[in-house]
Design an enzyme around this catalytic site. Sequence first.
Site, PDB file in Angstrom:
ATOM      1  N   CYS A   1     -34.567   6.681 -18.168  1.00 52.00           N
ATOM      2  CA  CYS A   1     -35.676   6.261 -18.701  1.00 52.00           C
ATOM      3  C   CYS A   1     -36.173   4.861 -18.129  1.00 52.00           C
ATOM      4  CB  CYS A   1     -35.609   6.142 -20.219  1.00 52.00           C
ATOM      5  SG  CYS A   1     -37.326   5.828 -21.214  1.00 52.00           S
TER       6      CYS A   1
ATOM      7  N   ASP B   1     -42.310  16.623 -19.451  1.00 50.80           N
ATOM      8  CA  ASP B   1     -42.350  15.026 -19.887  1.00 50.80           C
ATOM      9  C   ASP B   1     -43.757  14.601 -20.208  1.00 50.80           C
ATOM     10  OD1 ASP B   1     -41.908  12.033 -19.950  1.00 50.80           O
ATOM     11  OD2 ASP B   1     -40.370  12.152 -18.562  1.00 50.80           O
TER      12      ASP B   1
ATOM     13  N   HIS C   1     -38.880  14.642 -21.469  1.00 54.27           N
ATOM     14  CA  HIS C   1     -38.169  13.220 -21.447  1.00 54.27           C
ATOM     15  C   HIS C   1     -36.983  13.262 -22.247  1.00 54.27           C
ATOM     16  CE1 HIS C   1     -38.862   9.048 -19.764  1.00 54.27           C
ATOM     17  NE2 HIS C   1     -38.117   8.727 -21.075  1.00 54.27           N
TER      18      HIS C   1
END
Length: 289
Positions: free
Chosen positions: A168, A225, A257
Amino acid sequence: MNIKEDLLSLSPPTEFTRRDFIVTVLTAGFAAAVRPIAAQTVIQTDCKGLIAGEVKIPVEDGQIPAYRAMPEKGKNLATVLVVQEIFGVHEHIRDVCRRLGKLGYLAVAPELFARQGDVSKMTDIQKILQDVVTKVPVAQVMSDLDATATWAAKNNGDGAKLGITGFCWGGRIVWLYAAHNPKLKAGVAWYGRLTGDTDALHPQHPLNMVPSIKAPVLGLYGAEDQGIPVEIVEMMQDDLKKTKNPSEIVIYPDAPHGFHADFRSSYRQGPAQDGWKRLRAWFKQHGVT
């Protein structure tokens, strides 16, 4: 901005102003913002055969805490810098270090928000982003990662076999570090943002820096995502090909995600396991072994 200016924009200043560090020790367990934990899927890696625990990394303006895991009898070990999500060096990141330690690496995850805030105790993700993450300068992060690599090389690591992986927020940092450190052998970026707003603290994003990327990066992304449109990922793929950069991107069709985050509902076992297999092969292919 030309390539030389791109590189200068990521270079840390020669020194930072000495200041109090908000985080001086790592908090045990998972970050408050990710609870409750998806206990049915969380992976727990033990410390058997490892030296694992908190260490201190000397940096420009003091020292920051980090988590280190390595084989008990290891010397001159290939080293992997592990870069946190927005939740800091909590239990998931520490477990990733142990997984890498079990593979024979010296894995070390520095707490890169140590000066700006203790995100481990914050429950509101938006406050984490606004009050801490947006205040962390890229130059500071690059400098702290350099310091961590230097520390590792003096503590049973092999500085000539340096890799990096991140998730991330940390996935974005992997791309930037590959443009910053010419000694880096390879990186693996898990669903890191590729573009966004710029400011004095965050002057560049990966999509703007493709010509500057020195080390090959494996990017692992999910087509579902909601924060990183697949069109942007495909743009990055195209730019890498145009510049003949050896980096590669894999897009998992049904993954959201955070698909590697086994402590959250976003976890997808298939893509997570495949991504980990690719990480191992990527590091081996590029001399981080």
